[in-house]
Design an enzyme around this catalytic site. Structure first.
Site, PDB file in Angstrom:
ATOM      1  N   GLY A  14       0.780  -1.244   0.000  1.00  0.00           N
ATOM      2  CA  GLY A  14       0.000   0.000   0.000  1.00  0.00           C
ATOM      3  C   GLY A  14       0.805   1.284   0.000  1.00  0.00           C
ATOM      4  O   GLY A  14       0.286   2.329   0.390  1.00  0.00           O
ATOM      5  N   ASP A  63      -2.099  -7.003  -7.322  1.00  0.00           N
ATOM      6  CA  ASP A  63      -3.408  -6.337  -7.337  1.00  0.00           C
ATOM      7  C   ASP A  63      -4.319  -7.170  -6.446  1.00  0.00           C
ATOM      8  O   ASP A  63      -4.630  -8.326  -6.768  1.00  0.00           O
ATOM      9  CB  ASP A  63      -3.939  -6.282  -8.774  1.00  0.00           C
ATOM     10  N   VAL A  64      -4.760  -6.608  -5.329  1.00  0.00           N
ATOM     11  CA  VAL A  64      -5.493  -7.418  -4.346  1.00  0.00           C
ATOM     12  C   VAL A  64      -6.911  -7.790  -4.786  1.00  0.00           C
ATOM     13  O   VAL A  64      -7.584  -8.548  -4.099  1.00  0.00           O
ATOM     14  CB  VAL A  64      -5.536  -6.752  -2.948  1.00  0.00           C
ATOM     15  N   ILE A  91      -4.344  -0.794   2.438  1.00  0.00           N
ATOM     16  CA  ILE A  91      -4.963  -0.691   1.117  1.00  0.00           C
ATOM     17  C   ILE A  91      -6.456  -0.402   1.257  1.00  0.00           C
ATOM     18  O   ILE A  91      -7.144  -1.041   2.055  1.00  0.00           O
ATOM     19  CB  ILE A  91      -4.766  -2.029   0.360  1.00  0.00           C
ATOM     20  N   ALA A  94     -12.466   3.323  -2.815  1.00  0.00           N
ATOM     21  CA  ALA A  94     -13.888   3.423  -3.179  1.00  0.00           C
ATOM     22  C   ALA A  94     -14.002   4.547  -4.188  1.00  0.00           C
ATOM     23  O   ALA A  94     -13.237   5.523  -4.129  1.00  0.00           O
ATOM     24  CB  ALA A  94     -14.734   3.738  -1.949  1.00  0.00           C
ATOM     25  N   TYR A 154     -18.009   9.741   4.718  1.00  0.00           N
ATOM     26  CA  TYR A 154     -17.158   8.536   4.730  1.00  0.00           C
ATOM     27  C   TYR A 154     -17.939   7.321   4.206  1.00  0.00           C
ATOM     28  O   TYR A 154     -17.373   6.397   3.627  1.00  0.00           O
ATOM     29  CB  TYR A 154     -16.601   8.308   6.133  1.00  0.00           C
ATOM     30  N   LYS A 161     -14.770  -0.475   6.500  1.00  0.00           N
ATOM     31  CA  LYS A 161     -13.870  -0.538   7.664  1.00  0.00           C
ATOM     32  C   LYS A 161     -14.502  -1.350   8.798  1.00  0.00           C
ATOM     33  O   LYS A 161     -13.785  -2.011   9.565  1.00  0.00           O
ATOM     34  CB  LYS A 161     -13.513   0.874   8.143  1.00  0.00           C
ATOM     35  N   LYS A 191      -3.283  13.603   5.506  1.00  0.00           N
ATOM     36  CA  LYS A 191      -3.476  13.963   4.090  1.00  0.00           C
ATOM     37  C   LYS A 191      -2.714  12.996   3.182  1.00  0.00           C
ATOM     38  O   LYS A 191      -1.484  13.015   3.118  1.00  0.00           O
ATOM     39  CB  LYS A 191      -2.984  15.392   3.866  1.00  0.00           C
ATOM     40  N   ALA A 194      -5.502   8.644  -0.777  1.00  0.00           N
ATOM     41  CA  ALA A 194      -6.787   7.993  -0.482  1.00  0.00           C
ATOM     42  C   ALA A 194      -7.772   8.988   0.132  1.00  0.00           C
ATOM     43  O   ALA A 194      -8.955   8.999  -0.214  1.00  0.00           O
ATOM     44  CB  ALA A 194      -6.569   6.806   0.456  1.00  0.00           C
TER      45      ALA A 194
END
Ligand code: NAP
Length: 252
Positions: A14, A63-64, A91, A94, A154, A161, A191, A194
């Protein structure tokens, strides 16, 4: 002076650039004596991580969202480094549409993608990871307090999460017999690339800063130091846990 991770080989997944939390983790663990191995998502993105890690022998494509890609990466890592002592999974993804306004903006496809990349991937990595992890070993993922609160914007990532944190507990239960501890670090807002996908992220960073106990945002170095501790044998009694590293923002 030797560090708490002397002689350990750790895989970090990541690192997008020098702002990445994964990079803070890698550097902190290296300072403690660990040898760090990295994965990057695809050939196009390799050029960014290569600027930070010029030695190709430490870089593997993964690539997960692809089981084949994960299996190939772990096979190559095993062939090149043998068994390893830990994995940091940092990682998440969205689409922008999933990260703003009402949760009703979420779509079936966007939701599935966010949970695939941000939650299922930890299980997928653990499945391959157990084949090349030593006893003892440590698995760490990164989460955020939007998992158990309805924070502005979020949205789908909060749901992802929540699933990720639940995985931490189930994995800890099932991997304990193999000497593998599993934990998550719940980091404060930092910051990074992502974060810039979240609608109103500048506001989120400001609010988060004002809610820290000392008015100063947490840094990736502070998250990294906690990662180094959790990776080490000093944390042998900690598993299945979510450790907040957010300067107390979660107390509000
Ligand atoms: P970041 O630097 O943008 O890192 C996110 C990483 O996810 C990137 O390296 C990205 O790789 C990778 N990724 C996305 N899709 C992937 C895929 N299909 N396969 C492999 N890798 C993929 O952002 P970050 O903030 O450091 O995020 C790291 C973790 O910390 C995430 O889980 C995030 O949710 C969590 N977190 C962040 C904060 C914060 O405020 N920043 C707070 C709490 C928790 P590419 O760039 O190569 O696509």
């Amino acid at each position: 002076m030797s560090g708490i991770l002397e002689g350990k080989k750790i895989l970090v997944m990541g690192v997008a650039n020098s702002r990445s939390i994964a990079w803070g983790c890698a550097q902190a663990m290296e300072e403690q004596g660990a040898e760090i191995i990295y994965t990057y998502q695809n050939e196009r993105l390799k050029k960014y991580i290569s600027k930070l890690v010029p030695d190709e022998k430490y870089l593997f494509e993964c690539d997960v969202t692809s089981d084949t890609s994960i299996t190939e990466a772990f096979d190559k890592i095993k062939n090149n480094f043998g068994k390893i002592n830990g994995i940091v999974h940092a990682i998440a993804f969205a689409k922008k549409e999933e990260l703003g306004g009402s949760i009703l903006n979420s779509t079936r496809q966007g939701y599935a993608q966010a949970l695939d990349v941000s939650s299922y991937s930890f299980l997928a990595v653990a499945k391959e990871g157990v084949k090349i992890l030593n006893d003892p070993a440590s698995l760490i993922t990164l989460t955020y307090m939007g998992s158990d609160r309805a924070l502005p914007n979020y949205n789908t990532m909060g749901i992802a999460k929540a699933a990720l944190e639940s995985e931490v507990r189930y994995l800890a239960r099932d991997l304990g017999k193999d000497g593998i501890r599993v934990n998550a670090i719940s980091a404060g807002a930092i910051k990074t690339l992502a974060v810039s996908g979240i609608k109103g992220h500048s506001e989120l960073l400001k609010i988060s800063q004002s809610e820290t106990v000392d008015g100063v945002n947490v840094t990736k170095e502070e998250v990294g130091n906690t990662c180094a501790f959790l990776m080490s044998n000093l944390a042998s009694g900690i598993t299945g846990d979510i450790i907040f590293v957010d300067k107390g923002v979660h107390l509000r």
